[in-house]
Design an enzyme around this catalytic site. Structure first.
Site, PDB file in Angstrom:
ATOM      1  N   HIS A  43       0.553  -1.722  -6.123  1.00 49.14           N
ATOM      2  CA  HIS A  43      -0.202  -0.463  -6.109  1.00 49.14           C
ATOM      3  C   HIS A  43      -1.016  -0.385  -4.837  1.00 49.14           C
ATOM      4  O   HIS A  43      -1.221  -1.390  -4.154  1.00 49.14           O
ATOM      5  CB  HIS A  43      -1.147  -0.423  -7.314  1.00 49.14           C
ATOM      6  CG  HIS A  43      -2.209  -1.473  -7.205  1.00 49.14           C
ATOM      7  ND1 HIS A  43      -2.013  -2.774  -7.614  1.00 49.14           N
ATOM      8  CD2 HIS A  43      -3.438  -1.426  -6.657  1.00 49.14           C
ATOM      9  CE1 HIS A  43      -3.092  -3.478  -7.333  1.00 49.14           C
ATOM     10  NE2 HIS A  43      -3.966  -2.697  -6.745  1.00 49.14           N
ATOM     11  N   HIS A 125      -3.715  -0.277   1.598  1.00 51.94           N
ATOM     12  CA  HIS A 125      -2.700  -1.347   1.615  1.00 51.94           C
ATOM     13  C   HIS A 125      -2.204  -1.635   0.211  1.00 51.94           C
ATOM     14  O   HIS A 125      -2.879  -1.336  -0.773  1.00 51.94           O
ATOM     15  CB  HIS A 125      -3.275  -2.625   2.235  1.00 51.94           C
ATOM     16  CG  HIS A 125      -4.354  -3.255   1.405  1.00 51.94           C
ATOM     17  ND1 HIS A 125      -5.657  -2.810   1.418  1.00 51.94           N
ATOM     18  CD2 HIS A 125      -4.316  -4.283   0.524  1.00 51.94           C
ATOM     19  CE1 HIS A 125      -6.370  -3.534   0.588  1.00 51.94           C
ATOM     20  NE2 HIS A 125      -5.582  -4.438   0.012  1.00 51.94           N
TER      21      HIS A 125
END
Ligand code: 2AM
Length: 180
Positions: A43, A125
């Site tokens: 995620h 990220h």
């Protein structure tokens, strides 16, 4: 009894992209580079909230529901290693403005609700490997996967039977992408 939960807002990866990423990761890194994050746990965190009471969770959900933000496409074409937290990550060389705006909104709502927000700049990220505290040979590039975000979600992080699990608690749509 405490009813607080460990929460964060994030973008989830579509299943097909999860599978592409983990197949590529198996080729790109060595087992000793770090501990691979499970496919279903991949995620992109927008705002980390920490331990949140039921009352505060409800307020954060109400505020998230008021966000009117367009969807966006990002190209997952960047890779890096942060040795101190021991993270190897996948990111984007040019994160779209709409992604940065969405994270900024969620982070300021969280801060106003009393959830501590790191003063470090937001660096979008997807964590690929954890416990990567030794030098890692970062491959020169990624296949550059395009990723369309059309919703964002609230997740609960829990530790069950020795594993970290993320449960999606709610999701909100992002508006149609601006094609101009
Ligand atoms: P990371 O992947 O770079 O570790 C759930 O823990 C998510 O929230 C992870 O994506 C994690 O980022 C992020 N996160 C941000 N700040 C955190 C913190 N102080 N503690 C734990 N996770 C944090």
């Amino acid at each position: 009894m405490s009813s607080s939960r460990r929460l964060f807002f994030a973008l989830s990866l579509p299943d097909a992209l999860q599978q592409q990423v983990i197949r590529w990761r198996a080729e790109a890194f060595k087992p000793e580079d770090g501990r691979p994050v499970a496919a279903a746990n991949l995620h992109l965190t927008l705002a980390f909230l920490g331990e949140v009471s039921a009352q505060k969770e409800q307020a954060l959900k109400t505020q998230a529901g008021r966000i009117a933000q367009t969807g966006f496409s990002l190209n997952l074409d960047d890779l890096g290693h942060w040795p101190r937290p021991g993270v190897v990550w996948l990111g984007s060389k040019r994160p779209p403005r709409a992604l940065l705006q969405l994270a900024e909104l969620l982070r300021s709502q969280a801060a106003r609700s009393g959830c501590y927000q790191s003063p470090l700049p937001f660096h979008p990220h997807i964590t690929l490997l954890r416990a990567a505290t030794q030098p890692v040979a970062i491959p020169p590039g990624t296949p550059g996967w395009p990723f369309n975000a059309n919703h964002f979600s609230l997740y609960q992080s829990s530790f069950e039977q020795g594993r970290t699990r993320y449960h999606e608690l709610a999701q909100w749509p992002l508006g149609p992408q601006d094609k101009s």
